[in-house]
Design an enzyme around this catalytic site. Structure first.
Site, short mmCIF file in Angstrom:
data_model
loop_
_atom_site.label_atom_id
_atom_site.label_comp_id
_atom_site.label_asym_id
_atom_site.label_seq_id
_atom_site.Cartn_x
_atom_site.Cartn_y
_atom_site.Cartn_z
N GLU A 114 2.60 2.04 3.90
CA GLU A 114 2.98 2.06 5.25
C GLU A 114 3.30 3.33 5.87
O GLU A 114 4.38 3.49 6.49
CB GLU A 114 4.12 1.14 5.50
CG GLU A 114 3.72 -0.54 4.96
CD GLU A 114 4.70 -1.36 4.96
OE1 GLU A 114 5.96 -0.97 5.46
OE2 GLU A 114 4.78 -2.60 4.87
N GLU A 120 -0.38 -6.49 2.70
CA GLU A 120 0.67 -7.32 2.78
C GLU A 120 0.69 -8.27 3.98
O GLU A 120 0.29 -7.88 5.20
CB GLU A 120 2.13 -6.50 2.93
CG GLU A 120 2.30 -5.69 1.99
CD GLU A 120 3.64 -4.87 2.12
OE1 GLU A 120 4.48 -5.29 3.00
OE2 GLU A 120 3.85 -4.08 1.30
#
Length: 418
Positions: free
Chosen positions: A246, A350
């Protein structure tokens, strides 16, 4: 003195060239996360540092990448010395991509008493084929610490025939070898300042600053996880390795120190790419780790580190607007696919809501795997926004059973023996 016809023509030509040059230069830039950067003179397919300034290759600029890549998927992992099992797993992954989806679940690393794989089995009658683990608390000291047995848990799951993924909430490297290691944080801008770290990737003159203390501290961190990755290699466990996850945060506002905003004029994406490539070099070439399949999760095509150091591209999706429609997330799939010049398998690394396999097939958003995030703790069956698997806040019991028993979804019992 009157101007001759030839001179007039030359002046008109020069004026036109200057006008054209000015117009061209005005458009010769690339916007990345709201900031404008010049286009590079040369085209190396990414970011560069030319003539004392940072620039972006024309074909790497996100605005110029409106279609999926056309170069074929590599037949082998980016690590030319990948061990036989890692090569076999990569070949299998490449072969099922576009046909099947691997069921994945993230472990709860900060509470060793909760077994997320067993929670999945209790709700669906199936086990995930892929479990995601975290090196977050390695390096911390003291007794009764949770998260210190992720390597052992990963080996145990692999011995059951499962696939293993690791990510790493990398705590402040400057505190790793100090008495304050247990206070090390990884966030860059949490509202509670006590949760943040000021650590910044050291960059000087377009390269990682090897003379900086931070450079040596980064290597200390890489060396720490290298020990665990070597233990996994010795146990013949291949790792789907997803570091620096991320990275771009929200529109370039990095949540973690490896993507933080900078005040020194260095593009955040450029600094992150330098770190990724340095980590690849150190783990593969220095530590000789050849059990890794490299999974990029930068969340933004402008942060892509290069086809030579990425096997699989991935994205994390927590889409509040989905509201239990369980959409295939085609737009995010396409955006992630456009990050590379070469066709890379695309994973949903995710997720909160699990995309419906029927919608995945209908839309052609063939995620190589999904990886539902873990629960926040507490007993099973409780519906809560902190519980991404248990309960029904995100995925209903009926939806979970449908997904895990779908013919296109690969669960533990459907995995081949590598």
């Amino acid at each position: 003195m009157p101007t001759s016809p030839v001179a007039a023509i030359k002046l008109l030509a020069l004026s036109a060239m200057l006008t054209l040059s000015a117009a061209t230069l005005a458009g010769e830039s690339c916007t990345v996360n709201g900031k404008s950067w010049p286009l590079c003179d040369s085209d190396n397919g990414g970011w560069s540092f030319e003539n004392g300034q940072y620039c972006v290759a024309r074909n790497f600029c996100p605005a110029n990448r409106a279609s999926a890549p056309t170069i074929a998927t590599s037949a082998a992992p980016v690590d030319a010395d990948a061990n036989p099992k890692t090569r076999a797993i990569y070949t299998w992954l490449r072969g099922i991509w576009g046909k099947n989806i691997i069921a994945g679940q993230t472990d709860l690393s900060w509470d060793d008493t909760i077994d997320m794989a067993e929670r999945v089995h209790a709700d669906t009658g199936k086990y995930p084929a892929l479990m995601g683990f975290d090196f977050m608390d390695y390096g911390m000291t003291g007794t009764a610490l949770s998260g210190q047995h992720q390597t052992e848990e990963a080996i145990a799951f692999a011995n059951k025939g499962g696939l293993v993924s690791f990510h790493w909430h990398w705590r402040d490297p400057s505190l790793l070898k100090t008495a304050q290691v247990n206070q090390a944080r990884f966030y860059a801008h949490e509202p509670d300042a006590n949760k943040n770290t000021g650590f910044t990737i050291p960059v000087a003159n377009g390269a990682l600053d090897a003379n900086s203390p931070a450079y040596r501290q980064i290597d200390d961190g890489i060396d720490l996880v290298a020990v665990q990755l070597k233990r996994l290699a010795d146990a013949n466990v291949t790792v789907l390795w997803r570091p620096l996850h991320e990275a771009s945060g929200n529109n370039g506002d990095g949540w973690f120190w490896w993507g933080r905003a900078r005040a020194d004029g260095v593009p955040q994406a450029y600094a992150n790419i330098l770190l990724w490539r340095h980590m690849y070099e150190r783990l593969v070439k220095v530590h000789g780790l050849h059990n890794l399949i490299w999974v990029w999760n930068g969340q933004d095509p402008a942060w892509y580190p290069g086809d030579d150091v990425v096997d699989i591209a991935s994205v994390d999706i927590y889409d509040k607007a989905d509201n239990k429609t369980y959409g295939a997330q085609l737009a995010k799939y396409r955006q992630t696919a456009q990050a590379s010049a070469e066709k890379k398998p695309i994973a949903l690394s995710e997720n909160s809501y699990i995309p419906d396999p029927d919608k995945i097939r209908a839309d052609g958003a063939w995620w190589l795997w999904f990886m539902t995030w873990n629960d926040g703790g507490g007993p099973a069956g409780v519906s809560s926004p902190n519980n991404f698997w248990t309960g029904e806040y995100f995925n209903t019991s009926a939806h979970k059973r449908k997904v895990y028993n779908h013919p296109n979804v690969i669960t533990l019992d459907k995995l081949p023996r590598f």
